[in-house]
Design an enzyme around this catalytic site. Structure first.
Site, PDB file in Angstrom:
ATOM      1  N   SER A  54      71.932   6.192  58.521  1.00 58.99           N
ATOM      2  CA  SER A  54      71.193   6.827  57.416  1.00 58.99           C
ATOM      3  C   SER A  54      72.094   7.571  56.436  1.00 58.99           C
ATOM      4  CB  SER A  54      70.092   7.750  57.944  1.00 58.99           C
ATOM      5  OG  SER A  54      70.605   8.993  58.357  1.00 58.99           O
TER       6      SER A  54
ATOM      7  N   THR B 291      71.078   6.732  64.924  1.00 57.50           N
ATOM      8  CA  THR B 291      71.632   6.924  66.264  1.00 57.50           C
ATOM      9  C   THR B 291      70.623   6.598  67.347  1.00 57.50           C
ATOM     10  OG1 THR B 291      73.241   8.514  65.517  1.00 57.50           O
ATOM     11  CG2 THR B 291      72.562   8.737  67.792  1.00 57.50           C
TER      12      THR B 291
ATOM     13  N   THR C  40      69.465  10.645  61.832  1.00 48.96           N
ATOM     14  CA  THR C  40      69.209  12.075  61.625  1.00 48.96           C
ATOM     15  C   THR C  40      69.886  12.615  60.365  1.00 48.96           C
ATOM     16  OG1 THR C  40      71.108  12.724  62.982  1.00 48.96           O
ATOM     17  CG2 THR C  40      68.972  12.546  64.098  1.00 48.96           C
ATOM     18  N   ASP C  41      70.968  11.936  59.911  1.00 46.89           N
ATOM     19  CA  ASP C  41      71.784  12.537  58.853  1.00 46.89           C
ATOM     20  C   ASP C  41      71.010  12.803  57.558  1.00 46.89           C
ATOM     21  OD1 ASP C  41      73.984  12.676  60.455  1.00 46.89           O
ATOM     22  OD2 ASP C  41      74.982  10.902  59.646  1.00 46.89           O
TER      23      ASP C  41
HETATM   24  N1  ASP Z   1      74.856   8.774  61.327  1.00 51.13           N
HETATM   25  C1  ASP Z   1      73.636   8.676  62.084  1.00 51.13           C
HETATM   26  C2  ASP Z   1      72.526   8.331  61.111  1.00 51.13           C
HETATM   27  O1  ASP Z   1      72.103   9.196  60.393  1.00 51.13           O
HETATM   28  C3  ASP Z   1      73.385   9.957  62.784  1.00 51.13           C
HETATM   29  C4  ASP Z   1      72.125  10.028  63.594  1.00 51.13           C
HETATM   30  O2  ASP Z   1      71.194   9.242  63.476  1.00 51.13           O
HETATM   31  O3  ASP Z   1      72.049  10.983  64.411  1.00 51.13           O
HETATM   32  O4  ASP Z   1      72.103   7.215  61.030  1.00 51.13           O
END
Ligand code: ASP
Length: 333
Positions: A63, A16, A96-97
């Site tokens: 991710s 993200t 973040t995931d």
């Molecule tokens: N779906 C995103 C990822 O993990 C979420 C994020 O980065 O906050 O790539």
């Protein structure tokens, strides 16, 4: 006389922090992993006051789709850049995931003497109040800071510094989604001030090699009236290890226990973590684990415990036959 700023390499993998949306007011509906790292760096002119930043686009993924090949590539790029004489630190941008899993992988595999600092963002780069720019700047500040040397792999988000081993994502959308639920953060970044309130735990164990081939290691959860068909099918498919997201302080439903005892009898490694989100799972009292009392994954959540089990079983597929050694592994890292 001008002072030469430290050289910091940013390895970008997507997420993200590199996300975008046509609607700046939306922080939940956007496309992750679309903005190139060159653009993310350009968007933070203050980086030029902190370091000579060089950026490499290692991948551009959400991710949630993390794969072992990307972990391997990341380890190789860290190896490459840290061997360059004048590189002072490495920053990794990530989604973040699954950040907590890649962070655990780096914690377990990287003996890199330079600071290796992961960062991410909860809001896409086009969002109102995007958190990525400050997180990137803070991560570069930490990577460039002499006080970050020798602290192991780190994660910097929301002005906090966490140990890569300890940090978890604990909220779906809040900017302060990252916590180290048992140990707490290592320190903080406040503008130019990088401060460590404590040093990471005394883990002197050798780092584990990045596997050439990865064993099958899965997570199963304990809940009301679980079935055992999944476990039996996975054992038949060649799974070498299970982490149980157990209830409370490592309690496993009797139906699952029966299936896991059968799996363990075939040499499958079984470790109990907790689905509660915080705390240490009690280590079975001596004599060391036998029968249905499986080893404790300590304070590692199921996803982090799985990374350790993956790396350990890759090096020694027979580990499941030796509960005492398996328990010692979880106490060591
Ligand atoms: N779906 C995103 C990822 O993990 C979420 C994020 O980065 O906050 O790539």
């Amino acid at each position: 006389m001008s002072v030469l700023l430290p050289r910091i390499v940013v390895l970008a993998t997507g997420g993200t922090i590199a996300g975008s949306s046509a609607n700046p007011a939306s922080s939940a509906h956007y496309q992750a992993a679309t903005v190139p790292v060159s653009q993310l760096v350009q968007a933070v002119p203050a980086l030029a006051d902190v370091a000579r930043v060089e950026a490499e686009q290692v991948a551009q993924v959400d991710s949630k789709d993390m794969m072992f090949d990307l972990w391997r590539m990341l380890a190789a790029r860290i190896g490459y850049w840290s061997a360059q004489d004048d590189v002072a630190g490495i920053v990794i941008t990530h989604g973040t995931d699954t950040l907590e899993e890649t962070a655990m992988f780096l914690h377990l595999t990287q003996a890199c003497p330079l600071p290796v600092v992961m960062t991410a963002a909860m809001r896409p780069s086009t969002s109102l109040s995007a958190d990525g720019p400050l997180n990137l700047l803070d991560a570069v500040r930490v990577a460039a800071s002499p006080v970050a040397v020798g602290k192991g792999a780190l994660v910097v988000l929301n002005q906090q510094i966490h140990a890569a081993r300890d940090v978890v994502k604990a909220h779906t959308s809040a900017v302060d989604a990252f916590h180290s639920p048992v140990a707490g953060p290592l320190g903080f970044v406040q503008d130019t001030y990088v401060h460590f309130s404590r040093t990471p735990g005394p883990d002197q164990a050798p780092r584990l090699p990045v596997p050439a081939a990865w064993p099958l290691v899965e997570i199963v959860a304990s809940y009301a009236q679980p079935g055992r068909v999944g476990i039996d099918a996975m054992v038949a498919a060649g799974v070498l290890g299970f982490v149980v997201a157990a209830a409370g302080n490592g309690s496993v439903h009797e139906t699952l226990t029966a299936a896991l005892v059968d799996a363990a009898a075939c040499g499958v490694a079984v470790a109990r973590s907790s689905r509660t989100g915080a705390g240490h799972v009690a280590i079975p009292a001596p004599p060391r684990p036998a029968g249905g009392v499986f080893v404790s994954a300590g304070d590692l959540n199921p996803y982090k415990a799985r990374v350790l089990l993956l790396l350990a079983l890759a090096g020694d597929p027979s580990l499941g036959r030796d509960a005492a050694r398996l328990q010692a592994l979880f106490e060591r890292y």
